[in-house]
Design an enzyme around this catalytic site. Structure first.
Site, PDB file in Angstrom:
ATOM      1  N   LYS A 164       0.824  -1.216   0.000  1.00 48.58           N
ATOM      2  CA  LYS A 164       0.000   0.000   0.000  1.00 48.58           C
ATOM      3  C   LYS A 164       0.850   1.254   0.000  1.00 48.58           C
ATOM      4  O   LYS A 164       0.594   2.171  -0.769  1.00 48.58           O
ATOM      5  CB  LYS A 164      -0.932   0.039   1.221  1.00 48.58           C
ATOM      6  CG  LYS A 164      -1.959  -1.062   1.269  1.00 48.58           C
ATOM      7  CD  LYS A 164      -2.933  -0.859   2.429  1.00 48.58           C
ATOM      8  CE  LYS A 164      -2.273  -0.912   3.794  1.00 48.58           C
ATOM      9  NZ  LYS A 164      -1.837  -2.240   4.220  1.00 48.58           N
TER      10      LYS A 164
ATOM     11  N   ARG B 220      -9.740   1.714   9.280  1.00 53.87           N
ATOM     12  CA  ARG B 220      -9.420   0.312   9.540  1.00 53.87           C
ATOM     13  C   ARG B 220     -10.503  -0.367  10.365  1.00 53.87           C
ATOM     14  O   ARG B 220     -10.431  -1.571  10.593  1.00 53.87           O
ATOM     15  CB  ARG B 220      -8.117   0.237  10.338  1.00 53.87           C
ATOM     16  CG  ARG B 220      -6.866   0.000   9.530  1.00 53.87           C
ATOM     17  CD  ARG B 220      -5.701  -0.019  10.505  1.00 53.87           C
ATOM     18  NE  ARG B 220      -4.585  -0.775  10.044  1.00 53.87           N
ATOM     19  CZ  ARG B 220      -3.508  -0.265   9.459  1.00 53.87           C
ATOM     20  NH1 ARG B 220      -3.443   1.015   9.200  1.00 53.87           N
ATOM     21  NH2 ARG B 220      -2.510  -1.033   9.115  1.00 53.87           N
TER      22      ARG B 220
ATOM     23  N   ARG C  27      11.154  -7.142   4.726  1.00 53.80           N
ATOM     24  CA  ARG C  27      11.196  -5.712   5.079  1.00 53.80           C
ATOM     25  C   ARG C  27      11.751  -5.542   6.487  1.00 53.80           C
ATOM     26  O   ARG C  27      12.477  -4.592   6.763  1.00 53.80           O
ATOM     27  CB  ARG C  27       9.792  -5.121   4.990  1.00 53.80           C
ATOM     28  CG  ARG C  27       9.750  -3.637   5.315  1.00 53.80           C
ATOM     29  CD  ARG C  27       8.394  -3.039   5.059  1.00 53.80           C
ATOM     30  NE  ARG C  27       7.472  -3.331   6.139  1.00 53.80           N
ATOM     31  CZ  ARG C  27       6.173  -3.007   6.122  1.00 53.80           C
ATOM     32  NH1 ARG C  27       5.657  -2.411   5.074  1.00 53.80           N
ATOM     33  NH2 ARG C  27       5.400  -3.284   7.139  1.00 53.80           N
TER      34      ARG C  27
ATOM     35  N   ARG D 270      11.598  -2.452  11.357  1.00 53.86           N
ATOM     36  CA  ARG D 270      10.406  -1.940  12.049  1.00 53.86           C
ATOM     37  C   ARG D 270      10.093  -2.805  13.254  1.00 53.86           C
ATOM     38  O   ARG D 270      10.110  -4.026  13.173  1.00 53.86           O
ATOM     39  CB  ARG D 270       9.203  -1.954  11.080  1.00 53.86           C
ATOM     40  CG  ARG D 270       8.837  -0.584  10.575  1.00 53.86           C
ATOM     41  CD  ARG D 270       7.751  -0.646   9.556  1.00 53.86           C
ATOM     42  NE  ARG D 270       6.484  -1.149  10.074  1.00 53.86           N
ATOM     43  CZ  ARG D 270       5.335  -1.047   9.422  1.00 53.86           C
ATOM     44  NH1 ARG D 270       5.299  -0.455   8.244  1.00 53.86           N
ATOM     45  NH2 ARG D 270       4.224  -1.526   9.923  1.00 53.86           N
TER      46      ARG D 270
ATOM     47  N   ARG E 106      -0.942  -8.927  13.250  1.00 54.80           N
ATOM     48  CA  ARG E 106      -1.460  -7.840  12.407  1.00 54.80           C
ATOM     49  C   ARG E 106      -2.368  -8.383  11.307  1.00 54.80           C
ATOM     50  O   ARG E 106      -3.381  -7.779  10.973  1.00 54.80           O
ATOM     51  CB  ARG E 106      -0.302  -7.045  11.805  1.00 54.80           C
ATOM     52  CG  ARG E 106       0.252  -6.019  12.807  1.00 54.80           C
ATOM     53  CD  ARG E 106       1.660  -5.577  12.477  1.00 54.80           C
ATOM     54  NE  ARG E 106       1.806  -4.990  11.170  1.00 54.80           N
ATOM     55  CZ  ARG E 106       2.922  -5.072  10.433  1.00 54.80           C
ATOM     56  NH1 ARG E 106       3.968  -5.735  10.894  1.00 54.80           N
ATOM     57  NH2 ARG E 106       2.985  -4.497   9.267  1.00 54.80           N
TER      58      ARG E 106
HETATM   59  P1  ADP Z   1       0.693  -2.220   7.988  1.00 53.98           P
HETATM   60  O1  ADP Z   1       1.949  -2.600   7.274  1.00 53.98           O
HETATM   61  O2  ADP Z   1       0.333  -3.192   9.079  1.00 53.98           O
HETATM   62  O3  ADP Z   1      -0.450  -1.909   7.063  1.00 53.98           O
HETATM   63  P2  ADP Z   1       0.842   0.585   8.921  1.00 53.98           P
HETATM   64  O4  ADP Z   1       2.140   1.228   8.715  1.00 53.98           O
HETATM   65  O5  ADP Z   1      -0.305   1.026   8.068  1.00 53.98           O
HETATM   66  O6  ADP Z   1       1.092  -0.963   8.826  1.00 53.98           O
HETATM   67  O7  ADP Z   1       0.373   0.733  10.465  1.00 53.98           O
HETATM   68  C1  ADP Z   1       1.214   0.322  11.501  1.00 53.98           C
HETATM   69  C2  ADP Z   1       0.451   0.290  12.812  1.00 53.98           C
HETATM   70  O8  ADP Z   1      -0.074   1.605  13.106  1.00 53.98           O
HETATM   71  C3  ADP Z   1      -0.794  -0.611  12.849  1.00 53.98           C
HETATM   72  O9  ADP Z   1      -0.480  -1.960  13.123  1.00 53.98           O
HETATM   73  C4  ADP Z   1      -1.592   0.057  13.985  1.00 53.98           C
HETATM   74  O10 ADP Z   1      -1.084  -0.259  15.263  1.00 53.98           O
HETATM   75  C5  ADP Z   1      -1.330   1.533  13.755  1.00 53.98           C
HETATM   76  N1  ADP Z   1      -2.376   2.112  12.882  1.00 53.98           N
HETATM   77  C6  ADP Z   1      -2.194   2.634  11.639  1.00 53.98           C
HETATM   78  N2  ADP Z   1      -3.349   3.069  11.126  1.00 53.98           N
HETATM   79  C7  ADP Z   1      -4.316   2.826  12.057  1.00 53.98           C
HETATM   80  C8  ADP Z   1      -5.721   3.017  12.123  1.00 53.98           C
HETATM   81  N3  ADP Z   1      -6.401   3.552  11.091  1.00 53.98           N
HETATM   82  N4  ADP Z   1      -6.362   2.644  13.243  1.00 53.98           N
HETATM   83  C9  ADP Z   1      -5.721   2.106  14.268  1.00 53.98           C
HETATM   84  N5  ADP Z   1      -4.394   1.864  14.275  1.00 53.98           N
HETATM   85  C10 ADP Z   1      -3.693   2.222  13.192  1.00 53.98           C
END
Ligand code: ADP
Length: 191
Positions: free
Chosen positions: A13, A88, A127, A133, A144
């Site tokens: 994404k 989400r 990654r 990370r 996740r």
């Molecule tokens: P991923 O690779 O899991 O899609 P992101 O970089 O989008 O990771 O998000 C990393 C973390 O940030 C998520 O696992 C969550 O803890 C938090 N997070 C991001 N966006 C949201 C959201 N819309 N609602 C709740 N938590 C979020």
């Protein structure tokens, strides 16, 4: 143009969001990136978010909603935006509906990247080696993916019912996926 990009963790994404946003001259707004910047900066928001992120859990809706509300109210997002990682949860969908309605606009499309689950775990582990990370350990990755399946995947049907979903195969080379995305988005009327 007001777009969302959705797909499981590791679907690519972030990478594709940047390209799409550049193409439409709108900001790519990633909630994950904003949270990580706050964690690095040691802000109160970062301290709060870190507790959840490190465990692979979602940050509470209230915290996330407020953050997105103020980000999309910034001048650069006036003509549109691409949201990556938000909404989400169902509650976030309702919240976003309200935010967009207040501006008198509407959501144009929800881009869904489809990927193979096992390939995604492989991508995330790779990654983890490169970027380090904190939430890219195998246990947290599995968590996740579970949280995604339970909380976020159902949102795709919500947007599908509204006729907004544009589904694109996210497997293969980055450039090929990008071409598929542009081809699919070409058919979307811009508001
Ligand atoms: P991923 O690779 O899991 O899609 P992101 O970089 O989008 O990771 O998000 C990393 C973390 O940030 C998520 O696992 C969550 O803890 C938090 N997070 C991001 N966006 C949201 C959201 N819309 N609602 C709740 N938590 C979020």
């Amino acid at each position: 143009m007001r777009l969302l990009i959705m797909g499981p963790p590791g679907a690519g994404k972030g990478t594709q969001a940047t390209a799409v946003a550049d193409h439409f001259s709108i900001p790519a707004i990633s909630t994950g990136d904003i949270f990580r910047a706050n964690v690095s900066g040691g802000t109160p928001l970062g301290v709060e978010a870190k507790k959840y992120m490190d465990a692979g859990e979602y940050v509470p809706d209230e915290v996330t909603n407020n953050m997105v509300r103020s980000r999309i109210a910034e001048p650069d997002a006036e003509s549109g935006f691409l949201l990556d990682g938000y909404p989400r949860t169902l509650a976030q969908v309702t919240e976003l509906d309200g935010m967009i309605e207040e501006t008198g606009h509407k959501l144009d499309a929800v881009l869904v990247l489809t990927v193979d689950q096992e390939a995604v775990v492989g991508r995330l582990l790779k990654r983890a080696e490169i970027e380090g990370r904190a939430d890219d350990t195998e246990d947290v990755i599995r968590r996740r993916l579970e949280v995604y399946a339970a909380e976020t995947e159902p949102l795709i049907s919500v947007y599908a019912e509204r006729g907004l979903v544009v589904s694109v195969d996210g497997m293969g080379e980055i450039d090929d996926v990008q071409k598929r995305i542009f081809a699919a988005l070409d058919d979307v009327p811009q508001s």
